[in-house]
Design a protein around this motif. Structure first.
Motif, PDB file in Angstrom:
ATOM      1  N   GLY A 189     -24.194  -6.858 -25.211  1.00 14.37           N
ATOM      2  CA  GLY A 189     -24.972  -6.963 -23.984  1.00 14.37           C
ATOM      3  C   GLY A 189     -24.132  -7.381 -22.802  1.00 14.37           C
ATOM      4  O   GLY A 189     -22.917  -7.608 -22.923  1.00 14.37           O
ATOM      5  N   PHE A 190     -24.788  -7.474 -21.650  1.00 12.88           N
ATOM      6  CA  PHE A 190     -24.176  -7.948 -20.413  1.00 12.88           C
ATOM      7  C   PHE A 190     -24.917  -9.196 -19.942  1.00 12.88           C
ATOM      8  O   PHE A 190     -26.149  -9.243 -19.954  1.00 12.88           O
ATOM      9  CB  PHE A 190     -24.292  -6.903 -19.294  1.00 12.88           C
ATOM     10  N   PHE A 191     -24.155 -10.189 -19.496  1.00  9.25           N
ATOM     11  CA  PHE A 191     -24.740 -11.329 -18.800  1.00  9.25           C
ATOM     12  C   PHE A 191     -25.030 -10.940 -17.353  1.00  9.25           C
ATOM     13  O   PHE A 191     -24.319 -10.138 -16.752  1.00  9.25           O
ATOM     14  CB  PHE A 191     -23.766 -12.506 -18.750  1.00  9.25           C
ATOM     15  N   SER A 192     -26.038 -11.559 -16.775  1.00 11.43           N
ATOM     16  CA  SER A 192     -26.197 -11.546 -15.321  1.00 11.43           C
ATOM     17  C   SER A 192     -26.588 -12.952 -14.903  1.00 11.43           C
ATOM     18  O   SER A 192     -27.302 -13.654 -15.626  1.00 11.43           O
ATOM     19  CB  SER A 192     -27.267 -10.548 -14.878  1.00 11.43           C
ATOM     20  N   GLY A 193     -26.082 -13.380 -13.745  1.00 16.84           N
ATOM     21  CA  GLY A 193     -26.431 -14.699 -13.229  1.00 16.84           C
ATOM     22  C   GLY A 193     -25.665 -15.852 -13.829  1.00 16.84           C
ATOM     23  O   GLY A 193     -26.074 -17.012 -13.668  1.00 16.84           O
ATOM     24  N   TRP A 194     -24.530 -15.582 -14.494  1.00 13.03           N
ATOM     25  CA  TRP A 194     -23.726 -16.689 -15.048  1.00 13.03           C
ATOM     26  C   TRP A 194     -23.344 -17.629 -13.915  1.00 13.03           C
ATOM     27  O   TRP A 194     -23.013 -17.191 -12.816  1.00 13.03           O
ATOM     28  CB  TRP A 194     -22.479 -16.149 -15.729  1.00 13.03           C
ATOM     29  N   CYS A 206     -30.075 -17.208 -15.718  1.00  2.00           N
ATOM     30  CA  CYS A 206     -29.216 -16.195 -16.319  1.00  2.00           C
ATOM     31  C   CYS A 206     -30.039 -15.302 -17.254  1.00  2.00           C
ATOM     32  O   CYS A 206     -31.083 -15.716 -17.769  1.00  2.00           O
ATOM     33  CB  CYS A 206     -28.092 -16.875 -17.095  1.00  2.00           C
ATOM     34  N   ARG A 207     -29.575 -14.077 -17.446  1.00  2.00           N
ATOM     35  CA  ARG A 207     -30.193 -13.137 -18.377  1.00  2.00           C
ATOM     36  C   ARG A 207     -29.103 -12.454 -19.203  1.00  2.00           C
ATOM     37  O   ARG A 207     -27.942 -12.390 -18.801  1.00  2.00           O
ATOM     38  CB  ARG A 207     -30.974 -12.044 -17.637  1.00  2.00           C
ATOM     39  N   ILE A 208     -29.504 -11.973 -20.366  1.00  2.00           N
ATOM     40  CA  ILE A 208     -28.644 -11.095 -21.164  1.00  2.00           C
ATOM     41  C   ILE A 208     -29.381  -9.780 -21.302  1.00  2.00           C
ATOM     42  O   ILE A 208     -30.546  -9.752 -21.712  1.00  2.00           O
ATOM     43  CB  ILE A 208     -28.339 -11.665 -22.561  1.00  2.00           C
ATOM     44  N   CYS A 218     -31.405 -16.491 -20.701  1.00  2.00           N
ATOM     45  CA  CYS A 218     -30.205 -17.168 -21.186  1.00  2.00           C
ATOM     46  C   CYS A 218     -29.955 -18.377 -20.288  1.00  2.00           C
ATOM     47  O   CYS A 218     -29.806 -18.230 -19.074  1.00  2.00           O
ATOM     48  CB  CYS A 218     -29.006 -16.225 -21.162  1.00  2.00           C
ATOM     49  N   TYR A 219     -29.930 -19.556 -20.873  1.00  2.00           N
ATOM     50  CA  TYR A 219     -29.658 -20.773 -20.111  1.00  2.00           C
ATOM     51  C   TYR A 219     -28.177 -21.103 -20.266  1.00  2.00           C
ATOM     52  O   TYR A 219     -27.665 -21.185 -21.382  1.00  2.00           O
ATOM     53  CB  TYR A 219     -30.512 -21.931 -20.614  1.00  2.00           C
ATOM     54  N   VAL A 258     -35.130 -17.801 -25.828  1.00  2.00           N
ATOM     55  CA  VAL A 258     -34.103 -18.261 -24.897  1.00  2.00           C
ATOM     56  C   VAL A 258     -32.784 -18.410 -25.659  1.00  2.00           C
ATOM     57  O   VAL A 258     -32.743 -19.030 -26.723  1.00  2.00           O
ATOM     58  CB  VAL A 258     -34.481 -19.601 -24.242  1.00  2.00           C
ATOM     59  N   TRP A 259     -31.727 -17.840 -25.097  1.00  2.00           N
ATOM     60  CA  TRP A 259     -30.380 -18.010 -25.622  1.00  2.00           C
ATOM     61  C   TRP A 259     -29.680 -19.093 -24.805  1.00  2.00           C
ATOM     62  O   TRP A 259     -29.942 -19.235 -23.608  1.00  2.00           O
ATOM     63  CB  TRP A 259     -29.603 -16.699 -25.537  1.00  2.00           C
ATOM     64  N   TYR A 260     -28.790 -19.836 -25.445  1.00  2.00           N
ATOM     65  CA  TYR A 260     -28.127 -20.963 -24.775  1.00  2.00           C
ATOM     66  C   TYR A 260     -26.613 -20.862 -24.923  1.00  2.00           C
ATOM     67  O   TYR A 260     -26.088 -20.646 -26.013  1.00  2.00           O
ATOM     68  CB  TYR A 260     -28.574 -22.299 -25.389  1.00  2.00           C
ATOM     69  N   PHE A 261     -25.922 -21.037 -23.800  1.00  2.00           N
ATOM     70  CA  PHE A 261     -24.470 -21.219 -23.797  1.00  2.00           C
ATOM     71  C   PHE A 261     -24.217 -22.554 -23.101  1.00  2.00           C
ATOM     72  O   PHE A 261     -24.334 -22.657 -21.879  1.00  2.00           O
ATOM     73  CB  PHE A 261     -23.757 -20.067 -23.079  1.00  2.00           C
ATOM     74  N   ASN A 262     -23.910 -23.559 -23.901  1.00  2.00           N
ATOM     75  CA  ASN A 262     -23.712 -24.916 -23.387  1.00  2.00           C
ATOM     76  C   ASN A 262     -22.228 -25.235 -23.503  1.00  2.00           C
ATOM     77  O   ASN A 262     -21.717 -25.520 -24.585  1.00  2.00           O
ATOM     78  CB  ASN A 262     -24.553 -25.907 -24.192  1.00  2.00           C
ATOM     79  N   MET A 263     -21.523 -25.141 -22.382  1.00  2.00           N
ATOM     80  CA  MET A 263     -20.064 -25.269 -22.385  1.00  2.00           C
ATOM     81  C   MET A 263     -19.662 -26.737 -22.284  1.00  2.00           C
ATOM     82  O   MET A 263     -19.880 -27.379 -21.253  1.00  2.00           O
ATOM     83  CB  MET A 263     -19.463 -24.483 -21.224  1.00  2.00           C
ATOM     84  N   ALA A 264     -19.078 -27.267 -23.365  1.00  2.00           N
ATOM     85  CA  ALA A 264     -18.529 -28.621 -23.302  1.00  2.00           C
ATOM     86  C   ALA A 264     -17.212 -28.626 -22.539  1.00  2.00           C
ATOM     87  O   ALA A 264     -16.730 -29.675 -22.111  1.00  2.00           O
ATOM     88  CB  ALA A 264     -18.323 -29.162 -24.713  1.00  2.00           C
TER      89      ALA A 264
END
Length: 346
Positions: A189-194, A206-208, A218-219, A258-264
């Motif tokens: 897929g493609f991210f949008s709004g990162w 954000c969306r995927i 996508c949060y 909801v998908w999550y990318f939580n960057m430490a």
């Protein structure tokens, strides 16, 4: 005789432990949604493979975010990889900004393919981001699309949809790109709004998007500049805020997934490179010392629930260049968290 039996038992345990630790996804229930998992990942994963000789000194000072190469990251239980390809002639290379690592993008894909052939109950997720600062040609889109259509890799790539289950992706690689290398994704897929903002409204916008218009919320928490006074605490606060939501929200259908990318990951120290402020490798280490500990403590003290994909600096090691980064401890804690809230595999 008893001593011999005891020795055999000890050797058997030692032999089994690495395999069991490495194949943790085999224990996940098939019907669990991927967006409801806790998956440890690495930020700028390719830096663990080191840097090309002509930029090695710069790489060690400014660009290293991992001590383990990608093969050892996999062995440590990492299943999400942040890869930054750029165009170099007729192939894609992995860079961190202008600094080139020792690994090509196709090499990583083929390595993951072979690991999945050997471990078909596992899967991998790639966060793909065009590192345009490293381009030597203007053919990135063609190279990216061409590689993902390659017969040697395409059958091991998963298509995205909001309610992908573990069964859907076993033995496959899910690639989600922050850049549109084609009108629609070849796979994944493609991210949008990162966003790198600390603003909750922007982080939750954000969306995927996958093929044929499939998409999901996508949060994203990727607040990466933590070198100014007070920003380290801000980083910890926004990580916790995302965890507060992800661990309590239950995705059950396309309507509420909801998908999550939580960057430490982030950098807490800078110096000057090419006439402008540039992150220091020790800045990533300093940030990891604080954020990795914060996630570990959160998982110990809060109710169990999905963390989503957590991208970590210095994952799989507890110490790096004198910093207590606790990356090995954190990876184990994220993996173990799955089995605190998911039903047992039948």
């Amino acid at each position: 005789m008893k001593k011999n039996v005891l020795l055999i038992l000890v050797l058997t345990i030692i032999t089994l432990q690495p395999a069991e630790a490495g194949n943790w996804m085999s224990k996940l229930p098939d019907n669990a949604l991927v967006c409801m998992l806790s998956i440890p990942g690495t930020h700028d994963s390719g830096t663990g493979n080191g840097f090309e000789p002509d930029v090695e000194a710069y790489g060690e000072r400014f660009a290293r975010t991992q001590d383990l190469d990608i093969a050892r990251q996999w062995k440590a239980g990492i299943r999400a990889f942040d890869l930054r390809p750029c165009s170099r002639g007729d192939y894609l290379h992995i860079n961190h900004s202008v600094i080139s690592t020792n690994v090509r993008f196709d090499e990583v894909l083929f390595m993951l393919r072979d690991l999945l052939i050997a471990n078909p109950t596992e899967f991998a997720i790639i966060h793909m981001n065009h590192e345009s600062d490293g381009d030597t040609e203007r053919n990135y889109n063609d190279l990216a699309a061409g590689l993902l259509k390659d017969n040697r890799i395409k059958n091991y790539l998963a298509n995205f949809n909001s309610t992908l289950s573990v069964k859907d992706v076993r033995g496959k690689i899910l690639i989600i790109s922050r850049d549109r290398y084609a009108d629609e994704p070849v796979a994944g897929g493609f991210f949008s709004g990162w966003t790198g903002s600390d603003n909750w409204e922007r982080q939750t916008s954000c969306r995927i998007r996958g093929k044929a218009g499939t998409e999901a919320a996508c949060y994203v928490q990727d607040y990466w500049e933590t070198h100014a006074p007070g920003t380290q605490q801000t980083k910890i606060d926004v990580i916790r805020r995302m965890l507060d939501f992800s661990t309590r929200h239950e995705s059950t259908s396309r309507d509420n997934a909801v998908w999550y990318f939580n960057m430490a990951s982030a950098y807490a120290l800078v110096d000057t490179l090419l006439g402008k402020p540039f992150a220091l490798s020790d800045g990533y280490r300093l940030n990891a010392t604080n954020t990795n500990a914060a996630v570990i403590e959160y998982l110990k003290s809060h109710q169990a629930g999905p963390t989503g994909i957590v991208m970590v600096d210095y994952a799989g090691v507890n110490k790096s260049n004198g910093y207590k980064v606790r990356g090995k401890e954190l990876v184990k804690a994220i993996i173990a968290n799955n089995f605190r809230y998911l039903p047992k595999k039948q």
